[in-house]
Design an enzyme around this catalytic site. Structure first.
Site, PDB file in Angstrom:
ATOM      1  N   GLN A 205       4.342 -21.695  24.010  1.00 54.80           N
ATOM      2  CA  GLN A 205       5.380 -21.479  23.492  1.00 54.80           C
ATOM      3  C   GLN A 205       5.610 -19.959  22.980  1.00 54.80           C
ATOM      4  O   GLN A 205       5.284 -19.356  21.975  1.00 54.80           O
ATOM      5  CB  GLN A 205       5.694 -22.175  21.983  1.00 54.80           C
ATOM      6  CG  GLN A 205       6.788 -22.374  21.257  1.00 54.80           C
ATOM      7  CD  GLN A 205       8.013 -23.064  22.007  1.00 54.80           C
ATOM      8  OE1 GLN A 205       7.804 -23.180  23.285  1.00 54.80           O
ATOM      9  NE2 GLN A 205       9.152 -23.183  21.036  1.00 54.80           N
ATOM     10  N   HIS A 242       4.149 -25.930  23.935  1.00 55.11           N
ATOM     11  CA  HIS A 242       4.519 -25.768  25.527  1.00 55.11           C
ATOM     12  C   HIS A 242       5.962 -25.359  25.258  1.00 55.11           C
ATOM     13  O   HIS A 242       6.726 -25.953  24.791  1.00 55.11           O
ATOM     14  CB  HIS A 242       4.307 -27.292  25.957  1.00 55.11           C
ATOM     15  CG  HIS A 242       4.499 -27.372  27.567  1.00 55.11           C
ATOM     16  ND1 HIS A 242       4.268 -28.357  28.121  1.00 55.11           N
ATOM     17  CD2 HIS A 242       4.764 -26.503  28.426  1.00 55.11           C
ATOM     18  CE1 HIS A 242       4.484 -28.312  29.365  1.00 55.11           C
ATOM     19  NE2 HIS A 242       4.865 -27.092  29.564  1.00 55.11           N
ATOM     20  N   LEU A 243       6.077 -24.385  26.175  1.00 55.32           N
ATOM     21  CA  LEU A 243       7.458 -23.750  26.000  1.00 55.32           C
ATOM     22  C   LEU A 243       8.850 -24.757  26.285  1.00 55.32           C
ATOM     23  O   LEU A 243       8.871 -25.491  27.316  1.00 55.32           O
ATOM     24  CB  LEU A 243       7.539 -22.461  27.176  1.00 55.32           C
ATOM     25  CG  LEU A 243       8.853 -21.817  27.290  1.00 55.32           C
ATOM     26  CD1 LEU A 243       9.197 -21.147  26.066  1.00 55.32           C
ATOM     27  CD2 LEU A 243       8.914 -20.740  28.443  1.00 55.32           C
ATOM     28  N   HIS A 244       9.491 -24.581  25.312  1.00 59.35           N
ATOM     29  CA  HIS A 244      10.556 -25.466  25.219  1.00 59.35           C
ATOM     30  C   HIS A 244      11.788 -24.876  24.329  1.00 59.35           C
ATOM     31  O   HIS A 244      11.402 -24.430  23.302  1.00 59.35           O
ATOM     32  CB  HIS A 244      10.171 -26.988  24.762  1.00 59.35           C
ATOM     33  CG  HIS A 244       9.956 -26.966  23.615  1.00 59.35           C
ATOM     34  ND1 HIS A 244       8.609 -26.688  23.061  1.00 59.35           N
ATOM     35  CD2 HIS A 244      10.552 -27.553  22.388  1.00 59.35           C
ATOM     36  CE1 HIS A 244       8.351 -26.786  21.618  1.00 59.35           C
ATOM     37  NE2 HIS A 244       9.752 -27.462  21.357  1.00 59.35           N
ATOM     38  N   PHE A 245      12.978 -25.172  24.790  1.00 60.45           N
ATOM     39  CA  PHE A 245      14.039 -24.907  23.702  1.00 60.45           C
ATOM     40  C   PHE A 245      14.759 -26.548  23.331  1.00 60.45           C
ATOM     41  O   PHE A 245      14.496 -27.300  23.756  1.00 60.45           O
ATOM     42  CB  PHE A 245      15.294 -24.188  24.551  1.00 60.45           C
ATOM     43  CG  PHE A 245      14.897 -22.772  24.946  1.00 60.45           C
ATOM     44  CD1 PHE A 245      15.331 -21.805  24.248  1.00 60.45           C
ATOM     45  CD2 PHE A 245      14.164 -22.567  26.153  1.00 60.45           C
ATOM     46  CE1 PHE A 245      14.811 -20.547  24.506  1.00 60.45           C
ATOM     47  CE2 PHE A 245      13.781 -21.321  26.368  1.00 60.45           C
ATOM     48  CZ  PHE A 245      14.162 -20.171  25.784  1.00 60.45           C
TER      49      PHE A 245
END
Length: 440
Positions: A205, A242-245
């Site tokens: 993230q 964990h990369l998220h928008f």
């Protein structure tokens, strides 16, 4: 240095985020039985694909229109909501968010309160580190490759041609690691989804230029003033590394969107950077730019600066990607240090991007019934950096922008101007019950 930790109870965002979850880490014959996005199940899988036309300009505050001067059909808007409602009918959400009570709190700012008692149920306690904005990806923890494919609405990629297109069933290109849009099974509002850039790369993230530009394109494709994207860094109430928008629809303005601002600088790339005024959380507002990439790069570089300096922050992408709010915060740090009152802690509200923007999700009926502008302000004021610390952070950002060659400052704070008049000073915090307007 002592590591700061708080006991966290992360909200479930997937139906496969469970207590005592164990993963083998390798492919198994016939898959793992969960139809996930890992090597065990993804080979040969197919998902819908929405390919967006790359926007080049934000001239005059508008993205390009069709050849005849008409705005393109907001197909993404219809696709996203149609697929989201399909998952609701299939029972994939943990509760019916459309049945949650919502009201606008009377007062100058119009804070929005929602009673969402289901959102804090069935959670698992974890140790969450709050003193590190950048932390390595941990395959052993829950991440979005473990979600079921039925939770994924579609792949979201840039079109190879000059037009947007939709393919109902497209193969998943494992080598290129597609970006996907998936449901949040614990939704805050109608159409609540997750944008997960390059999902198979298992990115932690943290903002990077490519991923942030993708988020702006999604906002532009949705082409709705009621659709916003949000981002929470680690230490600012992101619950999954964990990369998220996140994104959802809300058919009223957020209080933060209505707050007055004061222009600080305009870069050579045409990006105007302003400061929020008369709002409980201090923050910066970015808009304009000679191109979408100019705006995206200035904001993403500012986020990278905060990450590198270990400053937790939240981001709101508003106005179809034309206006972006950057909000450094320290609530989790204060919570870990025991500096937040028991009264606020008892509400169990974790002020992330939506709460900071003025949409406050309450988990107890009593808090909802007694919601007031004063109570909302008091909560959000605890999120904000002090004035002195905010000035330090601003200096770091502006130095970073100049140093990286992303446009020199063409107008400084001495020439600043109000973009909206400030009608009243900050309000005092007054608890109490008031009659509220109920949103239908």
């Amino acid at each position: 240095m002592e590591m700061l930790k708080i006991k966290r109870v992360p909200t479930m965002v997937s139906n496969f985020q469970k207590d005592g979850e164990e993963e083998s880490g390798g492919a198994r014959q016939g898959g793992c039985g969960r139809n996930c996005l890992r090597n065990c199940c993804i080979q040969g899988a197919r998902l819908p694909l929405y390919a967006f036309k790359r926007a080049k300009s934000v001239a005059n505050g508008k993205y390009p229109v069709g050849e005849k001067g008409e705005a393109p059909v907001p197909f993404l808007d219809s696709l996203l909501l149609g697929e989201w409602e399909d998952r609701m009918q299939r029972g994939l959400f943990r509760y019916d968010v459309t049945a949650c009570e919502t009201k606008v709190i009377p007062g100058e700012f119009g804070f929005i309160a929602q009673l969402n008692e289901g959102r804090h149920l069935k959670k698992r306690p974890t140790e969450f580190r709050v003193d590190k904005v950048l932390q390595p990806f941990d395959e052993s923890k829950f991440n979005f490759t473990k979600v079921g494919q039925e939770e994924v609405l579609f792949q979201f990629e840039e079109s190879c041609g000059d037009e947007a297109m939709f393919i109902p069933s497209a193969p998943i290109d494992v080598e290129s690691s597609p970006s996907v849009v998936a449901i949040n099974v614990s939704p805050i509002e109608y159409g609540h989804v997750l944008l997960i850039p390059r999902i198979l790369e298992r990115l932690p993230q943290m903002i990077d230029r490519k991923s942030f530009l993708l988020a702006l394109h999604m906002a532009a494709e949705a082409n709705s003033p009621y659709f916003r994207l949000g981002y929470n860094s680690l230490g600012a109430f992101a619950t999954i590394n964990h990369l998220h928008f996140q994104a959802y629809y809300l058919a009223v303005p957020f209080p933060m969107e209505k707050a007055p601002t004061r222009k600080i600088i305009i870069t050579d790339d045409g990006v105007k950077i302003s400061e929020l005024l008369n709002y409980p959380v201090r923050g910066l507002v970015f808009e304009g730019g000679n191109s979408v990439e100019d705006l995206s790069n200035i904001v993403s570089d500012s986020c990278i600066c905060l990450q590198d300096n270990n400053v937790p922050y939240n981001v709101l992408i508003s106005d179809s990607g034309r206006r972006i709010f950057l909000l450094p915060q320290r609530y989790a740090e204060k919570q870990a240090l025991g500096e937040v009152s028991a009264e606020l802690l008892d509400t169990q509200v974790n002020p992330a991007v939506w709460e900071i923007s003025g949409h406050i999700v309450l988990k107890r009926k009593l808090d909802y019934e007694e919601a007031s502008e004063g109570n909302a302000w008091r909560l959000l004021a605890e999120v904000s950096l002090s004035e002195a610390r905010f000035e330090e952070v601003k200096a770091l950002i502006f130095e970073s922008i100049d140093f990286d060659g992303n446009g020199s400052v063409s107008s400084l704070e001495e020439d600043s101007e109000l973009d909206k008049p400030v009608d009243a000073p900050r309000r005092a915090m007054v608890a109490g019950k008031q009659e509220c307007v109920v949103l239908q």
